[in-house]
Motif scaffolding. Structure first.
Motif, PDB file in Angstrom:
ATOM      1  N   SER A  74      -7.684  12.158  -0.458  1.00 17.58           N
ATOM      2  CA  SER A  74      -8.765  12.361  -1.425  1.00 17.58           C
ATOM      3  C   SER A  74      -8.829  13.787  -1.961  1.00 17.58           C
ATOM      4  N   ASP A  75      -7.960  14.701  -1.444  1.00 18.62           N
ATOM      5  CA  ASP A  75      -7.996  16.087  -1.906  1.00 18.62           C
ATOM      6  C   ASP A  75      -7.332  16.209  -3.279  1.00 18.62           C
ATOM      7  N   GLU A  76      -7.320  17.438  -3.806  1.00 20.30           N
ATOM      8  CA  GLU A  76      -6.778  17.664  -5.155  1.00 20.30           C
ATOM      9  C   GLU A  76      -5.305  17.298  -5.242  1.00 20.30           C
ATOM     10  N   ALA A  77      -4.534  17.650  -4.199  1.00 19.05           N
ATOM     11  CA  ALA A  77      -3.103  17.325  -4.200  1.00 19.05           C
ATOM     12  C   ALA A  77      -2.897  15.816  -4.236  1.00 19.05           C
ATOM     13  N   GLY A  78      -3.736  15.079  -3.484  1.00 17.33           N
ATOM     14  CA  GLY A  78      -3.632  13.627  -3.476  1.00 17.33           C
ATOM     15  C   GLY A  78      -3.965  13.014  -4.817  1.00 17.33           C
ATOM     16  N   GLN A  79      -4.955  13.579  -5.506  1.00 16.57           N
ATOM     17  CA  GLN A  79      -5.334  13.061  -6.822  1.00 16.57           C
ATOM     18  C   GLN A  79      -4.241  13.335  -7.855  1.00 16.57           C
ATOM     19  N   LYS A  80      -3.600  14.499  -7.754  1.00 16.45           N
ATOM     20  CA  LYS A  80      -2.487  14.802  -8.662  1.00 16.45           C
ATOM     21  C   LYS A  80      -1.315  13.859  -8.397  1.00 16.45           C
ATOM     22  N   ALA A  81      -1.072  13.583  -7.116  1.00 16.40           N
ATOM     23  CA  ALA A  81       0.002  12.642  -6.771  1.00 16.40           C
ATOM     24  C   ALA A  81      -0.306  11.254  -7.304  1.00 16.40           C
ATOM     25  N   THR A  82      -1.587  10.882  -7.283  1.00 16.49           N
ATOM     26  CA  THR A  82      -2.000   9.580  -7.820  1.00 16.49           C
ATOM     27  C   THR A  82      -1.684   9.507  -9.308  1.00 16.49           C
ATOM     28  N   GLU A  83      -2.021  10.564 -10.047  1.00 14.67           N
ATOM     29  CA  GLU A  83      -1.754  10.576 -11.492  1.00 14.67           C
ATOM     30  C   GLU A  83      -0.263  10.475 -11.781  1.00 14.67           C
ATOM     31  N   ARG A  84       0.554  11.237 -11.033  1.00 12.89           N
ATOM     32  CA  ARG A  84       2.006  11.189 -11.239  1.00 12.89           C
ATOM     33  C   ARG A  84       2.547   9.783 -10.965  1.00 12.89           C
ATOM     34  N   SER A  85       2.087   9.198  -9.882  1.00 12.73           N
ATOM     35  CA  SER A  85       2.581   7.872  -9.510  1.00 12.73           C
ATOM     36  C   SER A  85       2.142   6.812 -10.507  1.00 12.73           C
ATOM     37  N   LEU A  86       0.934   6.948 -11.045  1.00 13.47           N
ATOM     38  CA  LEU A  86       0.474   5.992 -12.060  1.00 13.47           C
ATOM     39  C   LEU A  86       1.393   6.019 -13.272  1.00 13.47           C
ATOM     40  N   GLY A  87       1.814   7.231 -13.660  1.00 12.79           N
ATOM     41  CA  GLY A  87       2.712   7.356 -14.802  1.00 12.79           C
ATOM     42  C   GLY A  87       4.044   6.663 -14.563  1.00 12.79           C
ATOM     43  N   ILE A  88       4.574   6.800 -13.345  1.00  7.59           N
ATOM     44  CA  ILE A  88       5.872   6.194 -13.023  1.00  7.59           C
ATOM     45  C   ILE A  88       5.740   4.681 -12.853  1.00  7.59           C
ATOM     46  N   LEU A  89       4.700   4.238 -12.155  1.00  7.28           N
ATOM     47  CA  LEU A  89       4.522   2.810 -11.916  1.00  7.28           C
ATOM     48  C   LEU A  89       4.126   2.063 -13.188  1.00  7.28           C
ATOM     49  N   GLY A  90       3.606   2.796 -14.173  1.00  6.97           N
ATOM     50  CA  GLY A  90       3.232   2.169 -15.438  1.00  6.97           C
ATOM     51  C   GLY A  90       4.424   1.608 -16.184  1.00  6.97           C
ATOM     52  N   ILE A 106       0.867  -1.177   0.000  1.00  5.75           N
ATOM     53  CA  ILE A 106       0.000   0.000   0.000  1.00  5.75           C
ATOM     54  C   ILE A 106       0.907   1.231   0.000  1.00  5.75           C
ATOM     55  N   LEU A 107       0.814   2.026  -1.039  1.00  4.43           N
ATOM     56  CA  LEU A 107       1.651   3.218  -1.164  1.00  4.43           C
ATOM     57  C   LEU A 107       0.879   4.423  -0.656  1.00  4.43           C
ATOM     58  N   CYS A 108       1.320   4.986   0.460  1.00  8.76           N
ATOM     59  CA  CYS A 108       0.628   6.102   1.113  1.00  8.76           C
ATOM     60  C   CYS A 108       1.311   7.428   0.788  1.00  8.76           C
ATOM     61  N   GLU A 109       0.692   8.501   1.294  1.00  3.32           N
ATOM     62  CA  GLU A 109       1.201   9.838   0.968  1.00  3.32           C
ATOM     63  C   GLU A 109       2.293  10.304   1.918  1.00  3.32           C
ATOM     64  N   ARG A 147     -13.821  -2.364   7.152  1.00  6.66           N
ATOM     65  CA  ARG A 147     -14.374  -1.589   6.027  1.00  6.66           C
ATOM     66  C   ARG A 147     -13.250  -1.144   5.090  1.00  6.66           C
ATOM     67  N   PHE A 148     -12.097  -0.778   5.666  1.00  8.93           N
ATOM     68  CA  PHE A 148     -10.978  -0.346   4.832  1.00  8.93           C
ATOM     69  C   PHE A 148     -10.451  -1.526   4.015  1.00  8.93           C
ATOM     70  N   GLU A 149     -10.422  -2.708   4.634  1.00  9.97           N
ATOM     71  CA  GLU A 149      -9.958  -3.885   3.905  1.00  9.97           C
ATOM     72  C   GLU A 149     -10.889  -4.206   2.742  1.00  9.97           C
ATOM     73  N   MET A 150     -12.176  -3.991   2.928  1.00 15.19           N
ATOM     74  CA  MET A 150     -13.126  -4.182   1.835  1.00 15.19           C
ATOM     75  C   MET A 150     -12.822  -3.225   0.689  1.00 15.19           C
ATOM     76  N   LEU A 151     -12.469  -1.993   1.054  1.00 20.40           N
ATOM     77  CA  LEU A 151     -12.090  -1.016   0.028  1.00 20.40           C
ATOM     78  C   LEU A 151     -10.864  -1.498  -0.746  1.00 20.40           C
ATOM     79  N   LEU A 152      -9.868  -1.990  -0.008  1.00 17.86           N
ATOM     80  CA  LEU A 152      -8.646  -2.462  -0.643  1.00 17.86           C
ATOM     81  C   LEU A 152      -8.931  -3.572  -1.645  1.00 17.86           C
ATOM     82  N   SER A 161      -2.814   4.704  -2.205  1.00 21.14           N
ATOM     83  CA  SER A 161      -3.740   5.124  -1.154  1.00 21.14           C
ATOM     84  C   SER A 161      -3.389   6.531  -0.700  1.00 21.14           C
ATOM     85  N   TYR A 162      -3.571   7.488  -1.615  1.00 24.01           N
ATOM     86  CA  TYR A 162      -3.270   8.878  -1.301  1.00 24.01           C
ATOM     87  C   TYR A 162      -4.507   9.595  -0.779  1.00 24.01           C
TER      88      TYR A 162
END
Length: 594
Positions: free
Chosen positions: A303-319, A255-258, A347-352, A300-301
């Motif tokens: 949910s704010d805008e900064a977290g969503q931008k970090a998600t996009e950046r990380s997706l590009g690198i992990l791709g 799980i990659l956190c912020e 509940r969090f495990e269900m999300l995962l 698992s970043y």
């Protein structure tokens, strides 16, 4: 200094294919072995091991060297430390030597260990400040005493010189303490602690050594976080927080956190593979490190805008890795820590277990940007969605499914969407092919040059390559060194790196050292050494003969007027000069531009 004879013996006793095979999955191909490069992200192997010359070279990132350089680079060690590690592997007793770099690293690690002890002791002190810090960890963050001990958490009191005096009493000099990054010198010349009235988090590498610290305020004042600067033992772009703990888990889904606090809370809740990137964003080096321990990564970043931008950046690198990647999507909380506290671990495990794939995440984010009630909004959404679906990693089946969903969402026929998608895929394939051809052109093989160069630009490029080929010829057959040396006019060697490389070859002979990469990489800077390694790798299956040497010497003489033209240029001007030549029609830029 370690004697050269000892270093050469260490290399002889550590077969490079066997050593690298412990870190990289290699596949034999004739006289070489190939695998995925451990120093950059790739899906197609470009990393080659050459048992004949006991060297390696990556055609993707240019990493090169002998077995010592590999161990040094892979484990982030100093040169002497890498030699010692390989000596230990071969059962060789260490020579008596005074290694300044190794001792400095060990002193720095000892400073960090003592500092961690200081912060931990202050957390458990009987003071109002310490009680406040304990309440932060236990009540605000919900951590148990076991978690505090596991992560070595602590507290830095509101004292400008507390840590400074603590470390001085343990025999560390002011110079050492400044190097550690734990103290700074004021404008008046006085040293002071940089961490004050903060809860402290030690950053520990995969070998269990404390290499840095992060400090957080107990309230919402600014700056909220202060982190150690980079040092000779801490390189944030290559470090993942809590990997030393996560790697012990049998679970290969990480799980990659912020941030640090998210990671610690995750572990407290029982998710023992939570990690985070040190630094402001995930780097390719961190992604590569992650892929050595994980098969799957869940982003698992926040949910704010900064977290969503970090998600996009990380997706590009992990791709660019072989990791399976998914994105955690949740509502009702600003971050995973808050979600677990509000809704519980189950509940969090269900999300995962129901995480979205990267395509799902990107399409959902794209859809939210447009008003699908308008024609313009639907068309814009379709255009952006098709760009997403043309990315690598999206299977034909998934494209068909998502095309059907796009049709339902926009009212445009699935056939029309598939037709536009197929056109975009063909265009992407053409772009990929052109890029591949450009990349291949940058790897020009020196022995390809069989025609004489006439124009000045081609003469310069040919001469630059000829110098490198002469170096390769001497590495292949050291008996050719006197012949080349007697006939080579060094003023005709245009590239400064090759001048240094040729001089190093001559120096090896003069000092009766083995003419190999082990000797040369100790004499050369990285740029010059890469030139040599590049040429040697490309000629590994080509034996250069005396007639080839004569041809390259002639080529240098033919281009002598060019050497007069560029002799006063700086390294930067020369680089620009060759880059411009490479853009001209018919030039072969790759043969000199690494």
């Amino acid at each position: 200094m370690i004697p050269q004879e000892y270093i050469q013996e260490v290399v002889r006793r550590n077969d490079i294919e066997e050593v690298i095979g412990q870190y990289v999955q290699l596949r034999r191909r004739g006289r070489t072995a190939t695998g995925l490069c451990p120093f950059h992200n790739e899906k197609t192997p470009s990393f080659v091991v050459y048992p004949d010359t006991q060297s390696f070279y990556c055609f993707g990132c240019g990493a090169a060297g002998d077995v010592i350089n590999f161990v040094r680079k892979y484990n982030n060690l100093g040169y002497v430390e890498a030699v010692k590690q390989l000596a230990g592997r071969a059962g060789m007793p260490l020579p008596e030597e005074d290694d300044r770099e190794s001792r400095a690293r060990q002193r720095l690690l000892e400073i960090n260990r003592c500092a961690a002890r200081y912060f931990y002791e202050n957390l458990n002190a009987k003071t109002p400040e310490a009680a406040m810090a304990r309440r932060y960890w236990k009540e605000k963050r919900g951590l148990s005493d076991a978690a505090i001990r596991r992560f070595g958490l602590g507290y830095a009191p509101e004292d400008f010189g507390g840590l400074l005096h603590y470390l001085k009493r343990r025999g560390f000099s002011e110079e050492e303490l400044e190097t550690s990054g734990l103290v700074k010198r004021s404008a008046k010349g006085n040293l002071y602690d940089i961490f004050r009235h903060r809860v402290m988090v030690p950053i520990i590498d995969v070998r269990g050594a404390i290499i840095a610290f992060g400090g957080r305020v107990l309230d919402d004042s600014k700056p909220k976080y202060i982190n150690s600067p980079e040092t000779m033992v801490y390189h944030k772009s290559r470090t993942l927080f809590a990997l030393n703990i996560a790697k012990k888990s049998k679970n290969r889904r990480y799980i990659l956190c912020e941030g640090y606090m998210d990671v610690i809370s995750m572990h407290e809740a029982g998710f023992d593979t939570a990690v985070c990137a040190c630094g402001t964003a995930l780097t390719p080096e961190q992604a590569k490190l992650l892929s050595e321990y994980a098969d799957e990564v869940v982003l698992s970043y926040d949910s704010d805008e900064a977290g969503q931008k970090a998600t996009e950046r990380s997706l590009g690198i992990l791709g660019s890795t072989t990791l399976k990647v998914s994105v955690l999507s949740y509502q009702g909380a600003k971050d995973p820590d808050e979600f677990i506290k509000k809704y519980g671990r189950e509940r969090f495990e269900m999300l995962l277990n129901g995480t979205a794939n990267p395509t799902e995440f990107q399409l959902k984010k794209s859809k939210a940007k447009y008003d699908l009630r308008s024609d313009d909004g639907r068309l814009s959404y379709i255009r952006e969605a098709i760009e997403i679906l043309t990315e690598r990693g999206v299977s034909p089946t998934a494209r068909d499914v998502y095309a059907g969903r796009l049709a339902d969402e926009t009212g445009v026929s699935k056939q029309a969407i598939l037709s536009q998608l197929n056109g975009a895929l063909q265009a992407a394939a053409r772009r990929s092919y052109r890029k591949e051809q450009r990349d291949l052109s940058k790897e020009g093989i020196a022995s390809d040059i069989r025609v004489p160069y006439t124009s000045s630009g081609e003469s310069a490029l040919g001469a630059a390559n000829a110098a490198r080929q002469l170096a390769v010829a001497m590495l292949q057959d050291p008996e050719q060194v006197p012949y080349v040396r007697a006939r080579l006019d060094m003023s005709t060697v245009l590239v400064p790196e090759m001048q240094r490389a040729l001089e190093a070859i001559f120096r090896c002979v003069d000092e009766h050292l083995p003419l190999n990469q082990t000797s040369l990489q100790q004499m050369l800077d990285e740029a010059a050494f890469r030139q040599l390694a590049h040429g040697q790798a490309y000629n590994h299956d080509i034996r250069l003969q005396r007639q080839d040497i004569d041809m390259y010497l002639d080529r240098l003489q033919t281009a002598k007027p060019i050497s007069e033209q560029v002799k006063d240029m700086s390294d930067g001007q020369l680089e620009s000069y060759f880059a411009n030549l490479g853009k001209k029609k018919g030039a072969r830029p790759a043969e000199t531009d690494e």
